[in-house]
Design a protein around this motif. Structure first.
Motif, PDB file in Angstrom:
ATOM      1  N   ALA A  95      54.137  37.666  33.723  1.00 37.76           N
ATOM      2  CA  ALA A  95      55.588  38.260  34.197  1.00 37.76           C
ATOM      3  C   ALA A  95      55.082  38.805  35.501  1.00 37.76           C
ATOM      4  CB  ALA A  95      56.020  39.422  33.137  1.00 37.76           C
ATOM      5  N   GLY A  96      53.952  39.306  35.796  1.00 36.17           N
ATOM      6  CA  GLY A  96      53.557  39.928  37.100  1.00 36.17           C
ATOM      7  C   GLY A  96      53.347  38.659  37.976  1.00 36.17           C
ATOM      8  N   TYR A  97      53.002  37.585  37.700  1.00 39.46           N
ATOM      9  CA  TYR A  97      52.732  36.418  38.436  1.00 39.46           C
ATOM     10  C   TYR A  97      54.033  35.834  38.869  1.00 39.46           C
ATOM     11  CZ  TYR A  97      50.882  31.678  39.924  1.00 39.46           C
ATOM     12  OH  TYR A  97      50.519  30.776  40.806  1.00 39.46           O
ATOM     13  N   VAL A  98      54.849  35.763  37.982  1.00 38.44           N
ATOM     14  CA  VAL A  98      56.475  35.186  38.240  1.00 38.44           C
ATOM     15  C   VAL A  98      56.839  36.076  39.139  1.00 38.44           C
ATOM     16  CG1 VAL A  98      58.559  34.872  37.235  1.00 38.44           C
ATOM     17  CG2 VAL A  98      56.455  33.939  36.030  1.00 38.44           C
ATOM     18  N   GLU A 144      61.104  27.230  37.737  1.00 35.51           N
ATOM     19  CA  GLU A 144      59.668  26.444  37.607  1.00 35.51           C
ATOM     20  C   GLU A 144      58.642  27.173  37.678  1.00 35.51           C
ATOM     21  OE1 GLU A 144      57.212  24.175  41.001  1.00 35.51           O
ATOM     22  OE2 GLU A 144      59.511  23.422  41.015  1.00 35.51           O
ATOM     23  N   LEU A 145      58.730  28.486  38.359  1.00 36.26           N
ATOM     24  CA  LEU A 145      57.336  29.216  38.406  1.00 36.26           C
ATOM     25  C   LEU A 145      57.098  29.926  37.014  1.00 36.26           C
ATOM     26  CD1 LEU A 145      55.383  31.865  39.377  1.00 36.26           C
ATOM     27  CD2 LEU A 145      55.377  29.801  40.692  1.00 36.26           C
ATOM     28  N   ALA A 146      58.184  30.134  36.268  1.00 37.99           N
ATOM     29  CA  ALA A 146      57.962  30.824  34.924  1.00 37.99           C
ATOM     30  C   ALA A 146      57.318  29.955  33.956  1.00 37.99           C
ATOM     31  CB  ALA A 146      59.046  31.448  34.360  1.00 37.99           C
ATOM     32  N   VAL A 147      57.732  28.622  34.161  1.00 36.72           N
ATOM     33  CA  VAL A 147      57.163  27.503  33.411  1.00 36.72           C
ATOM     34  C   VAL A 147      55.727  27.507  33.580  1.00 36.72           C
ATOM     35  CG1 VAL A 147      57.465  25.174  32.876  1.00 36.72           C
ATOM     36  CG2 VAL A 147      59.467  26.434  32.620  1.00 36.72           C
ATOM     37  N   ARG A 148      55.488  27.318  34.818  1.00 41.51           N
ATOM     38  CA  ARG A 148      54.078  27.210  35.325  1.00 41.51           C
ATOM     39  C   ARG A 148      53.291  28.440  34.992  1.00 41.51           C
ATOM     40  NH1 ARG A 148      54.495  24.063  41.281  1.00 41.51           N
ATOM     41  NH2 ARG A 148      52.142  24.459  41.097  1.00 41.51           N
ATOM     42  N   GLY A 149      53.771  29.358  35.085  1.00 39.94           N
ATOM     43  CA  GLY A 149      52.903  30.539  34.568  1.00 39.94           C
ATOM     44  C   GLY A 149      52.397  30.466  33.128  1.00 39.94           C
ATOM     45  N   VAL A 150      53.303  30.004  32.273  1.00 47.18           N
ATOM     46  CA  VAL A 150      53.110  29.913  30.688  1.00 47.18           C
ATOM     47  C   VAL A 150      52.081  28.643  30.769  1.00 47.18           C
ATOM     48  CG1 VAL A 150      54.058  29.081  28.582  1.00 47.18           C
ATOM     49  CG2 VAL A 150      55.290  30.696  29.790  1.00 47.18           C
ATOM     50  N   LEU A 151      52.014  27.644  31.440  1.00 42.41           N
ATOM     51  CA  LEU A 151      51.062  26.538  31.125  1.00 42.41           C
ATOM     52  C   LEU A 151      49.779  26.713  31.792  1.00 42.41           C
ATOM     53  CD1 LEU A 151      53.193  23.484  32.836  1.00 42.41           C
ATOM     54  CD2 LEU A 151      53.133  23.980  30.653  1.00 42.41           C
ATOM     55  N   THR A 187      59.279  36.582  45.112  1.00 46.69           N
ATOM     56  CA  THR A 187      58.595  36.918  46.273  1.00 46.69           C
ATOM     57  C   THR A 187      58.505  38.477  46.252  1.00 46.69           C
ATOM     58  OG1 THR A 187      60.995  37.172  47.363  1.00 46.69           O
ATOM     59  CG2 THR A 187      59.835  35.019  47.520  1.00 46.69           C
ATOM     60  N   ASP A 188      58.011  39.349  45.340  1.00 52.74           N
ATOM     61  CA  ASP A 188      57.888  40.558  45.625  1.00 52.74           C
ATOM     62  C   ASP A 188      56.378  40.826  46.420  1.00 52.74           C
ATOM     63  OD1 ASP A 188      57.199  43.237  45.074  1.00 52.74           O
ATOM     64  OD2 ASP A 188      58.010  43.267  43.140  1.00 52.74           O
ATOM     65  N   PRO A 189      56.292  41.594  47.242  1.00 53.85           N
ATOM     66  CA  PRO A 189      55.248  41.717  48.206  1.00 53.85           C
ATOM     67  C   PRO A 189      54.287  42.971  47.614  1.00 53.85           C
ATOM     68  CG  PRO A 189      56.990  43.043  49.317  1.00 53.85           C
ATOM     69  CD  PRO A 189      57.635  42.064  47.967  1.00 53.85           C
ATOM     70  N   ASP A 190      54.550  43.477  46.310  1.00 53.04           N
ATOM     71  CA  ASP A 190      53.889  44.683  45.735  1.00 53.04           C
ATOM     72  C   ASP A 190      53.396  44.573  44.376  1.00 53.04           C
ATOM     73  OD1 ASP A 190      52.680  47.036  46.240  1.00 53.04           O
ATOM     74  OD2 ASP A 190      54.264  48.323  45.434  1.00 53.04           O
ATOM     75  N   VAL A 191      52.822  43.421  43.796  1.00 48.06           N
ATOM     76  CA  VAL A 191      52.306  43.160  42.617  1.00 48.06           C
ATOM     77  C   VAL A 191      50.901  43.025  42.690  1.00 48.06           C
ATOM     78  CG1 VAL A 191      52.566  41.557  40.657  1.00 48.06           C
ATOM     79  CG2 VAL A 191      54.587  41.971  41.975  1.00 48.06           C
ATOM     80  N   PHE A 192      50.265  43.531  41.600  1.00 48.95           N
ATOM     81  CA  PHE A 192      48.933  43.376  41.376  1.00 48.95           C
ATOM     82  C   PHE A 192      48.545  42.985  40.011  1.00 48.95           C
ATOM     83  CE2 PHE A 192      44.254  44.437  41.631  1.00 48.95           C
ATOM     84  CZ  PHE A 192      43.696  43.779  42.880  1.00 48.95           C
ATOM     85  N   LEU A 193      47.504  42.122  39.906  1.00 47.83           N
ATOM     86  CA  LEU A 193      47.331  41.651  38.378  1.00 47.83           C
ATOM     87  C   LEU A 193      45.867  42.144  38.056  1.00 47.83           C
ATOM     88  CD1 LEU A 193      48.533  37.964  39.115  1.00 47.83           C
ATOM     89  CD2 LEU A 193      49.942  39.727  38.055  1.00 47.83           C
ATOM     90  N   PRO A 194      45.686  43.516  37.532  1.00 51.65           N
ATOM     91  CA  PRO A 194      44.486  43.896  37.398  1.00 51.65           C
ATOM     92  C   PRO A 194      43.742  43.270  36.176  1.00 51.65           C
ATOM     93  CG  PRO A 194      46.204  45.514  36.547  1.00 51.65           C
ATOM     94  CD  PRO A 194      46.579  44.447  37.209  1.00 51.65           C
ATOM     95  N   THR A 195      44.224  42.859  35.264  1.00 49.92           N
ATOM     96  CA  THR A 195      43.659  42.116  34.087  1.00 49.92           C
ATOM     97  C   THR A 195      43.058  40.681  34.497  1.00 49.92           C
ATOM     98  OG1 THR A 195      45.850  41.150  33.214  1.00 49.92           O
ATOM     99  CG2 THR A 195      44.945  43.240  32.611  1.00 49.92           C
ATOM    100  N   ASP A 196      43.613  40.026  35.604  1.00 49.46           N
ATOM    101  CA  ASP A 196      43.207  38.858  36.054  1.00 49.46           C
ATOM    102  C   ASP A 196      41.611  38.473  36.220  1.00 49.46           C
ATOM    103  OD1 ASP A 196      44.105  35.990  37.140  1.00 49.46           O
ATOM    104  OD2 ASP A 196      42.883  36.745  38.716  1.00 49.46           O
ATOM    105  N   LEU A 197      41.208  37.390  35.624  1.00 46.56           N
ATOM    106  CA  LEU A 197      39.619  37.239  35.777  1.00 46.56           C
ATOM    107  C   LEU A 197      39.174  37.207  37.322  1.00 46.56           C
ATOM    108  CD1 LEU A 197      37.045  37.027  34.056  1.00 46.56           C
ATOM    109  CD2 LEU A 197      37.402  34.354  33.946  1.00 46.56           C
ATOM    110  N   GLY A 198      40.169  36.518  37.870  1.00 47.52           N
ATOM    111  CA  GLY A 198      39.593  36.231  39.419  1.00 47.52           C
ATOM    112  C   GLY A 198      39.773  37.368  40.232  1.00 47.52           C
ATOM    113  N   VAL A 199      40.579  38.553  39.656  1.00 44.73           N
ATOM    114  CA  VAL A 199      40.406  39.785  40.343  1.00 44.73           C
ATOM    115  C   VAL A 199      39.246  40.463  39.778  1.00 44.73           C
ATOM    116  CG1 VAL A 199      41.518  41.990  40.343  1.00 44.73           C
ATOM    117  CG2 VAL A 199      42.909  40.185  40.368  1.00 44.73           C
ATOM    118  N   ARG A 200      38.787  40.416  38.857  1.00 42.21           N
ATOM    119  CA  ARG A 200      37.444  41.260  38.435  1.00 42.21           C
ATOM    120  C   ARG A 200      36.313  40.441  39.365  1.00 42.21           C
ATOM    121  NH1 ARG A 200      34.701  43.478  33.837  1.00 42.21           N
ATOM    122  NH2 ARG A 200      36.804  43.386  32.790  1.00 42.21           N
ATOM    123  N   HIS A 201      36.225  38.991  39.507  1.00 49.05           N
ATOM    124  CA  HIS A 201      35.256  38.648  40.324  1.00 49.05           C
ATOM    125  C   HIS A 201      35.341  38.944  41.759  1.00 49.05           C
ATOM    126  CE1 HIS A 201      33.744  36.841  36.504  1.00 49.05           C
ATOM    127  NE2 HIS A 201      34.796  35.626  36.588  1.00 49.05           N
ATOM    128  N   GLY A 202      36.641  38.771  42.040  1.00 46.47           N
ATOM    129  CA  GLY A 202      36.999  39.100  43.597  1.00 46.47           C
ATOM    130  C   GLY A 202      36.476  40.491  43.859  1.00 46.47           C
TER     131      GLY A 202
END
Length: 479
Positions: free
Chosen positions: A420-423, A316-323, A429-444
């Motif tokens: 893939a990182g979001y999934v 489900e999470l993978a499908v939602r990631g694509v959406l 449930t990987d506690p050590d993932v970061f999404l450096p290209t995410d727009l929210g990360v940039r703003h945050g």
């Protein structure tokens, strides 16, 4: 064990942070407890330390009726570890041994049964059958004390193969017969709604469940999930049927109300509830690392115990990631709701606004991609993902190798590192993932006063290992 004297200090201090990390068997009484047990602290000479409740039971100790050590939070170690032991423990917790036996567990891990048994005994102190048996005993006690289900039905629902095995295990674990457990259970602890099972799910403090509820509410798919006040409600597709769960945080616990089509799914449902609210996290360990960093220190101090919201199902999470690719959170919700209305399965008995289960990979794999409510490129991506999930080329269950699963996801045309990182973060449930290209990360990061470009973000996040997923939640919350 690392330092038994340190563990004994935790016992003397009744430190609840160590509940589920280790257990103590008391030779003078024959019982085993959690470190925070309120009973009088035993003499050091009378204590033996164990890595799992199953190991204490195998040594001949029965569960303390006062502190109920079998109901502790799980060890956060199993989510951190990516080796075969961590993967095996996550699968056992999800009930794989009950459903598929040790053979099924070994097959999922790509190890022989002998290797799995030897590795678990070396690392945890008990083999897969003993670990699963301990979990069945806890499930049986839960059914006996919180439902009016006949004892015989409770035995098979808990995963036992025979009534004799059920009776022997309950006596060995609790020094009481199943009937005695039921007769001594407090009447007010029983489910007050017909067909529902009420549980209290333990966790370690501090816990920012307001943040979890806000995160889930923003992404809740109409018909599949909803947040009403302080209660999160959603449907689940479980091994033996559908279910609906309601989770309400309370002081020291999360109250769970489960409505299951088949009570055999109780173990799997509880494991998935714990993943949603990240109930096995070690918040002190996370906050110690992130709070020592100048960039996140203020955020950690303002919101201690921030959790990483999980998912009930990796597919489900993978499908939602694509959406969610290249659209807003609100737009992704709308797309998911339309997909659910078209391909989700209606519940026999809706609960509140929860009316459907999320579409299965098989349903999406056999659908006409042109009917998916999205542009043609993502239609093809979603269709190909669903086909690979349905035929087993991509597995996203709790016991998969996370590196391998991430690589297989990125081999799907249209899925890149962000998806893939979001999934990996939420679905696995990987506690050590970061999404450096995410727009929210940039703003945050810019809101926190540091550069937010992908290279700078990736470099900065290295300081937050092994808790980069929790750092990501702090960064997102800063905006």
């Amino acid at each position: 064990m690392v330092d038994e004297e340190a563990y004994y200090r935790a016992v003397r201090g009744r430190d609840a942070r160590f509940d589920g990390v280790f257990y103590l068997g008391v030779t003078s009484t024959g019982i085993y407890c959690r470190p925070s047990c309120p009973a009088m602290t035993p003499k050091r000479a009378n204590i033996r330390f164990y890595r799992a409740a199953a190991e204490a039971q195998a040594a001949g100790f029965r569960a303390c009726r006062r502190c109920r050590p079998d109901a502790t939070p799980g060890s956060a170690e199993w989510n951190v570890r990516a080796d075969v032991v961590g993967r095996a423990m996550r699968l056992i917790t999800d009930g794989v041994v009950d459903r598929d036996g040790v053979t099924g567990l070994a097959r999922r891990l790509n190890y022989s049964e002998r290797q799995v048994h030897r590795t678990l005994v070396d690392e945890v102190g008990a083999g897969p059958l003993r670990l699963a048996r301990s979990q069945r005993a806890h499930t049986a006690r839960t059914l006996l004390e919180t439902t009016d289900m006949p004892v015989t039905e409770a035995a098979f629902a808990a995963g036992f193969a025979s009534i004799r095995q059920f009776n022997d295990t309950v006596r060995e674990t609790y020094a009481a017969t199943p009937s005695e457990l039921r007769s001594t259970a407090r009447r007010q602890d029983r489910g007050r709604i017909a067909g529902a099972i009420d549980l209290r799910l333990a966790h370690r403090s501090p816990a920012d469940f307001d943040g979890v509820l806000d995160f889930l509410a923003a992404r809740a798919i109409p018909g599949v999930e909803e947040v009403e006040g302080t209660t999160y409600r959603r449907s689940m597709t479980l091994p033996h049927g559908a279910g609906v769960v309601e989770l309400t945080p309370d002081t020291g616990w999360v109250h769970a109300r489960l409505r299951l089509a088949d009570p055999r799914d109780l173990t799997a449902a509880v494991a998935r509830c714990r993943r949603i609210f990240d109930l096995d996290a070690d918040p002190q360990a996370v906050d110690d690392v992130l709070g020592a960093d100048a960039v996140l220190a203020q955020a950690v101090a303002a919101t201690p115990g921030r959790r990483q919201p999980g998912a009930v199902d990796g597919d489900e999470l993978a499908v939602r990631g694509v959406l969610g690719q290249q659209v807003s959170v609100a737009a992704a919700r709308t797309l998911a709701a339309r997909l659910t209305a078209a391909y989700g399965k209606p519940l026999d008995a809706p609960v509140g606004g929860v009316t459907h289960t999320f579409p299965s990979a098989t349903a999406l794999a056999t659908a006409d991609p042109s009917t998916f409510p999205m542009p043609g490129t993502r239609q093809r991506t979603l269709a190909e993902l669903a086909i690979r999930l349905a035929d087993g080329r991509i597995r996203l269950d709790p016991g998969v190798d996370r590196d391998e699963a991430e690589q297989l996801l990125m081999e799907v045309p249209g899925i890149g590192p962000w998806t893939a990182g979001y999934v990996r973060m939420r679905g696995l449930t990987d506690p050590d993932v970061f999404l450096p290209t995410d727009l929210g990360v940039r703003h945050g990061l810019e809101a926190l006063g540091v550069p937010g470009d992908p290279d700078a973000a990736a470099s900065l996040a290295e300081r937050w290992r092994p808790w980069r997923s929790y750092a990501l939640m702090h960064v997102w919350s800063s905006i």
